[in-house]
Design an enzyme around this catalytic site. Structure first.
Site, PDB file in Angstrom:
ATOM      1  N   CYS A   2       5.303   2.642   5.774  1.00 31.39           N
ATOM      2  CA  CYS A   2       5.653   4.035   5.724  1.00 31.39           C
ATOM      3  C   CYS A   2       7.051   3.736   6.331  1.00 31.39           C
ATOM      4  CB  CYS A   2       5.194   5.086   6.378  1.00 31.39           C
ATOM      5  SG  CYS A   2       4.879   7.118   5.530  1.00 31.39           S
ATOM      6  N   HIS A  23      -1.078   3.240   3.604  1.00 26.98           N
ATOM      7  CA  HIS A  23      -1.177   3.204   5.022  1.00 26.98           C
ATOM      8  C   HIS A  23      -2.849   2.509   4.465  1.00 26.98           C
ATOM      9  CE1 HIS A  23       1.302   5.152   7.614  1.00 26.98           C
ATOM     10  NE2 HIS A  23       1.780   6.107   6.861  1.00 26.98           N
TER      11      HIS A  23
END
Length: 486
Positions: free
Chosen positions: A330, A431
Site C-alpha cells: 500500500c 493487505h
C-alpha cells in the site's frame, strides 16, 4: 431484549480491546449471541467490512471472537490521524471529513446520533452488547460532547465496568483517582472494576483489591493475570508493535510515523523461523536483512520524507545491492516508485514528490478511496489468498507489467502489483496476504525460510484460551448480571 455493558479504562492501553474480545468469545461459548461495539475509536489500523466500510481492527477481531462478520455499526466513529493536530473522520464506515482536533470537538455532538443508531441496530440482533470505551473517563476536560466514554454511557443508559492496568504501576490510584475526578452522576454509572495485566501470584494483590473496593465503593470483579499469548492476536494500537525474536530469517520493518494497517506483520511474527525487527526512528536499517517490509501509511508523502530523514533510503539501496528483498504494501508500495503526484492536495499542498526509485511506477493520488475485501491468487505459485484493499491513489508504469497477483474470479480478474527485473523488489496494494498459509509458505521459501504455522487456526485457539483465562480469573456471572437491558 438485549443487555449491554460498557468496559472503560482507567487509562489508555489498559487492555480493554483484548478483554472485550475475550469476553465476547467467553459469552459466545456460553450460548449467547454477542456483538462488540465501540462508539469512537482512534486508529490507523483499520479493517474493511462486508458492508463496504472500515472500522478499527480491534472491533474486527472482537467480531471474530463473537462469531460475527465485521460490520460498520460496530465502530460508527473512527478517527484516523493524518498529522499531529488533525485526523480523517470516518462515520459508519465512510469518510465524513478531515478535521483538526479543535474542530472535531465542535463536531462531536452531531456524531452521537449515528453512534446511537448503530448501537441500537446491533442490540436488535444480539443478547449481549459489549461496549468498549476509548482512553479514560478521567479525561474530564473531554467530557463535554463526549461520545467515547461516559457521554455515550449516559446517552445509551448502560452501566460501566472500569479496568485498571497494574503492569504500569499505581493501579489503586488509577481506580480511586478516577472516582475522585468524575462528576458524581458519572461515578454512579460505574458498577464494578477489575485489574488487568498482573504478573506473578495474584494473591499478592488481595489486600490491594480490598482497599481499592473500599476506597472506590465499587465492586471488584477480579484480577486478570498477564495473558502470555496476547502477542499472537492481531494488534490494533501502534504501541503494541514490537520486534519478535524467532528464527534466522530476518524481516526488517521501518516504523513509519503514520504507519497504518500493520496487521500484515502478525502472521510473519508468529512464524517460529522468522525474526521481526521493528526499526525505530534514529536506527539504521540492518544491512543483513533478508527482507525489508515497508508497511502501509496514512500519509504516504509525509512518511516518505520521514523515511529519508532517517537515512533509510540509503540503507535500503545498500540492502538491495547486497541481494536483499524488499516488499512495499500500500503506502510502502507507493514509496518504492519513481514519483508520487498529489495534484489535488489530498495529503497536503499540491505536489510532485520523487519516490525511492526502486520500482518503475508512478502513483497519482485521487480523492476516491478503494475499500474492498478481495480474493486473489499468487501468479507464481497459484496459491489462493484473501485480503483487503484500503487506499487512495492509482499506480501505473512499466514494472506493473510484472504484476505478481491476480485479483478476482475468471470473469473479472485483474493483475495487481509490480516487481523489478530481478524480482527482489515488489509492491502491491493488497493487505492481509500473509494470513494465507500457502502464500506465506511460498514467499518465505524464497527467503530461505520454512513456514510451519496454521495461522487462522492459531488465532482461534488463542481466542479460546483467552476466554478460558477470563472465565478463571474474572467473575463473568456477576459481570453479566450487571449488564442492563437497552
Amino acid at each position: 431484549m438485549a443487555k449491554a455493558i460498557m468496559i472503560q479504562g482507567a487509562g489508555s492501553n489498559v487492555g480493554k480491546s483484548m478483554l472485550v474480545a475475550g469476553l465476547a468469545r467467553a459469552y459466545l461459548r456460553r450460548g449467547l449471541s454477542v456483538a462488540p461495539f465501540k462508539p469512537q475509536n482512534m486508529s490507523n489500523n483499520a479493517a474493511v467490512t462486508e458492508d463496504g466500510g472500515e472500522i478499527g481492527r480491534a472491533q474486527a477481531l472482537q467480531a471474530r471472537a463473537a462469531g460475527r462478520a465485521a460490520h460498520t455499526d460496530m465502530n460508527p466513529v473512527l478517527l484516523k490521524p493524518e498529522s499531529e493536530i488533525g485526523a480523517q473522520v470516518i462515520v459508519q464506515g465512510k469518510r465524513f471529513a478531515t478535521l483538526k482536533a479543535r474542530d472535531y470537538a465542535k463536531a462531536k455532538p452531531q456524531l452521537l446520533a449515528p453512534a446511537l443508531e448503530s448501537f441500537h441496530r446491533l442490540a436488535a440482533s444480539a443478547d449481549l452488547v459489549l461496549i468498549e470505551g476509548a482512553g479514560s473517563p478521567a479525561e474530564i476536560n473531554l467530557r463535554a460532547g463526549d461520545i467515547a466514554n461516559m457521554g455515550f454511557a449516559e446517552a445509551a443508559g448502560v452501566p460501566v465496568v472500569l479496568i485498571g492496568d497494574i503492569d504500569r504501576g499505581g493501579v489503586i490510584a488509577q481506580i480511586v483517582g478516577t472516582k475522585a475526578v468524575l462528576p458524581p452522576e458519572d461515578a454512579a454509572r460505574i458498577k464494578a472494576f477489575a485489574i488487568n495485566k498482573f504478573r506473578g501470584d495474584v494473591r499478592l494483590f488481595d489486600e490491594g483489591l480490598i482497599a481499592t473496593a473500599d476506597m472506590s465503593g465499587w465492586e471488584a470483579l477480579g484480577v486478570v493475570p498477564w495473558f502470555e499469548q496476547s502477542w499472537r492476536l492481531p494488534a490494533e494500537d501502534v504501541m503494541d508493535i514490537a520486534s519478535r525474536k524467532g528464527g534466522a530469517c530476518k524481516i526488517v520493518v521501518p516504523r513509519l510515523a503514520r504507519i497504518a494497517n500493520f496487521d500484515d506483520l502478525d502472521p510473519l511474527a508468529a512464524e517460529a523461523n522468522v525474526s521481526i525487527d521493528i526499526i525505530e526512528a534514529g536506527r539504521p536499517l540492518p544491512l543483513d536483512a533478508d527482507l525489508v517490509l515497508i508497511p502501509g501509511s496514512k500519509s504516504t508523502i509525509a512518511d516518505l520524507a520521514h523515511f529519508r530523514a532517517q537515512g533509510w533510503d540509503i540503507d535500503l539501496a545498500a540492502i538491495i545491492r547486497r541481494g536483499g528483498h524488499v516488499l512495499g504494501i500500500c503506502g510502502g508500495y507507493q514509496m518504492l516508485g519513481r514519483e508520487i503526484i498529489d495534484a489535488d492536495g489530498i495529503e497536503g499542498p499540491p505536489s510532485r514528490v520523487a519516490g525511492l526509485g526502486h520500482l518503475d511506477i508512478v502513483t497519482e493520488m485521487k480523492p476516491e478511496k478503494r475499500l474492498a475485501l478481495t480474493q486473489a491468487r499468487d501468479m507464481a505459485s497459484g496459491a489462493a489468498l484473501a485480503g483487503y484493499e484500503i487506499h487512495i491513489g492509482t499506480t501505473t508504469g512499466p514494472d506493473c507489467a510484472r504484476a505478481w497477483l491476480e485479483i478476482g474470479g475468471e470473469d473479472s480478474a485483474r493483475s495487481e502489483g509490480a516487481a523489478n527485473a530481478s524480482g527482489r523488489v515488489k509492491g502491491c496494494y493488497l493487505h492481509g496476504l500473509f494470513a494465507s498459509d500457502a502464500f506465506r509458505a511460498g514467499y518465505l521459501a524464497t527467503l530461505g525460510a520454512r513456514a510451519t504455522l496454521d495461522y487462522e487456526t492459531g488465532v482461534e485457539e488463542v481466542l479460546d484460551a483467552l476466554a478460558e483465562h477470563l472465565e478463571t480469573h474474572l467473575d463473568l456471572d456477576r459481570l453479566l448480571a450487571l449488564a442492563e437491558e437497552v
